[in-house]
Design an enzyme around this catalytic site. Structure first.
Site, PDB file in Angstrom:
ATOM      1  N   LYS A 134     -23.451  32.395   6.383  1.00 48.75           N
ATOM      2  CA  LYS A 134     -22.865  31.094   6.033  1.00 48.75           C
ATOM      3  C   LYS A 134     -22.725  30.985   4.517  1.00 48.75           C
ATOM      4  O   LYS A 134     -21.706  30.536   4.000  1.00 48.75           O
ATOM      5  CB  LYS A 134     -23.728  29.962   6.605  1.00 48.75           C
ATOM      6  CG  LYS A 134     -23.611  29.866   8.129  1.00 48.75           C
ATOM      7  CD  LYS A 134     -24.653  28.974   8.783  1.00 48.75           C
ATOM      8  CE  LYS A 134     -24.493  29.019  10.307  1.00 48.75           C
ATOM      9  NZ  LYS A 134     -25.532  28.267  11.046  1.00 48.75           N
ATOM     10  N   GLN A 167     -30.681  24.787   9.723  1.00 48.15           N
ATOM     11  CA  GLN A 167     -30.601  25.888  10.695  1.00 48.15           C
ATOM     12  C   GLN A 167     -31.643  25.677  11.797  1.00 48.15           C
ATOM     13  O   GLN A 167     -32.815  25.409  11.522  1.00 48.15           O
ATOM     14  CB  GLN A 167     -30.818  27.233   9.973  1.00 48.15           C
ATOM     15  CG  GLN A 167     -30.614  28.455  10.841  1.00 48.15           C
ATOM     16  CD  GLN A 167     -29.170  28.621  11.339  1.00 48.15           C
ATOM     17  OE1 GLN A 167     -28.218  28.208  10.682  1.00 48.15           O
ATOM     18  NE2 GLN A 167     -29.008  29.211  12.499  1.00 48.15           N
ATOM     19  N   ASP A 182     -22.432  20.141  11.250  1.00 47.16           N
ATOM     20  CA  ASP A 182     -22.754  20.802  12.522  1.00 47.16           C
ATOM     21  C   ASP A 182     -22.297  19.940  13.703  1.00 47.16           C
ATOM     22  O   ASP A 182     -22.175  20.443  14.825  1.00 47.16           O
ATOM     23  CB  ASP A 182     -24.280  20.965  12.647  1.00 47.16           C
ATOM     24  CG  ASP A 182     -24.731  22.403  12.443  1.00 47.16           C
ATOM     25  OD1 ASP A 182     -23.948  23.317  12.726  1.00 47.16           O
ATOM     26  OD2 ASP A 182     -25.886  22.583  11.993  1.00 47.16           O
TER      27      ASP A 182
HETATM   28  N1  GUN Z   1     -28.760  27.842  15.423  1.00 45.62           N
HETATM   29  C1  GUN Z   1     -27.940  28.537  16.260  1.00 45.62           C
HETATM   30  N2  GUN Z   1     -26.665  28.115  16.129  1.00 45.62           N
HETATM   31  C2  GUN Z   1     -26.669  27.125  15.203  1.00 45.62           C
HETATM   32  C3  GUN Z   1     -25.647  26.316  14.661  1.00 45.62           C
HETATM   33  O1  GUN Z   1     -24.455  26.384  14.992  1.00 45.62           O
HETATM   34  N3  GUN Z   1     -26.075  25.405  13.724  1.00 45.62           N
HETATM   35  C4  GUN Z   1     -27.384  25.295  13.355  1.00 45.62           C
HETATM   36  N4  GUN Z   1     -27.678  24.362  12.450  1.00 45.62           N
HETATM   37  N5  GUN Z   1     -28.350  26.032  13.855  1.00 45.62           N
HETATM   38  C5  GUN Z   1     -27.996  26.961  14.777  1.00 45.62           C
END
Ligand code: GUN
Length: 309
Positions: free
Chosen positions: A71, A115, A138
């Site tokens: 990311k 995350q 998100d």
């Molecule tokens: N953990 C697994 N996929 C995601 C996601 O798309 N966003 C976040 N914040 N955590 C994750």
């Protein structure tokens, strides 16, 4: 629905030869990133600050560290501002909540991502609810998930948003189709169901999960199967009818001493079992994972644009 010339040709060849069609996602993600790059350059030329993303990572889960690094790399490649906050596993919930309140107030932060998963002593719902809906790139906060269910304008969770983009790219229509989702997580399964049943998308949706007694009873009738169970081998070719599309969201690390990293990646579907079947399927790696990152960038750009208005 539009389908690129290359993908149309692949589809025709696969149907004639009755072989599996690989729905690679890297080119789709790259095209999204390229488009965002142009938009960002224009946005900055117009006198705006570059979009900015704050990422919070708690603990040292290897997969989470990899996702967060990807990311960060994507944000930097786009010229976005990027702030990363990394904490040890034993950080208190109060410390994370106070950071989020601070990030909510900051003018130089457009998007906030925490995350997941978080360690057991931290409430994921309290943390997600603390994120301002305007910065919730998100799309996990109750305000955004409520808006998604109501069919209103909102931040759409990145993985389901990426899946819709892949279906569109490959000309896989959803209207009147039977879609089966395996997995009921807040990150993929639930928002995916909300999107697929929306007016204009018009799929008939079934959500299966760990307590579904006979998965094949549902999957064999499906035109589109989205498997997001988090377990390798959840489905193989015996679960899928001819002509169906399988979207594999799983990213599982399988120990493999012959690999430099000590593991290989596998999806939730047994990919090689589909080889001689007239089935379209996304690979792992090179599948939906790259779309999740691209869609996060798209949501961050959207957040910056909304805040600049
Ligand atoms: N953990 C697994 N996929 C995601 C996601 O798309 N966003 C976040 N914040 N955590 C994750």
């Amino acid at each position: 629905m539009m389908c690129s010339k290359g993908s149309l040709m692949t589809m025709v060849i696969s149907i004639i030869l009755c072989i599996m069609r690989r729905l690679g996602c890297k080119a789709v993600a790259d095209a999204t990133i390229e488009e965002l790059k142009n938009k960002t350059e224009l946005f900055v030329k117009e006198g705006n600050r570059a979009p900015s993303l704050a990422v919070v990572l708690v603990g040292h889960d290897a997969a989470s560290e990899t996702y967060v690094r990807k990311k960060a790399e994507a944000a930097e490649a786009l010229g976005f501002l990027h702030f990363q906050y990394t904490f040890d596993e034993d950080v208190s919930e109060d410390r994370i909540l106070s950071l989020i309140r601070d990030l909510n107030e900051r003018d130089d932060v457009d998007g906030i991502l925490v995350q997941l998963p978080l360690p057991g002593h931290i409430s994921e719902s309290r943390v997600i609810e603390a994120i301002s809906p305007e910065k919730d790139v998100d799309g996990f906060s109750p305000v955004n998930s409520g808006r998604l269910l109501a069919g209103e304008d909102c931040f759409v969770p990145c993985t389901p948003k990426g899946i819709m983009k892949v279906l569109e790219h490959y000309g896989i229509g959803t209207a009147g189709k039977k879609a089966v989702i395996i997995g009921r997580s807040n990150i993929v399964g639930k928002p995916m169901a909300a999107i697929l049943m929306q007016r204009g998308v018009d799929a008939t949706v079934t959500v299966c999960h760990t307590k579904t007694p006979d998965l094949r009873e549902y999957t064999l009738g499906a035109d589109i199967i989205i498997v997001a169970a988090g377990h390798p081998g959840t489905i193989d070719e015996s679960y899928v009818s001819e002509g169906a599309a399988v979207i594999d969201v799983g990213v599982n690390r399988i120990p493999d001493a012959s690999r430099e990293k000590g593991f290989r990646l596998s999806g939730d579907a047994d990919y090689s079992s589909f080889r001689d079947r007239d089935v379209s399927i996304t690979p792992v790696p090179g599948g939906i994972g790259v779309m999740t990152v691209a869609m996060l960038m798209s949501n961050t750009f959207e957040a910056a644009q909304r805040r600049a208005r």
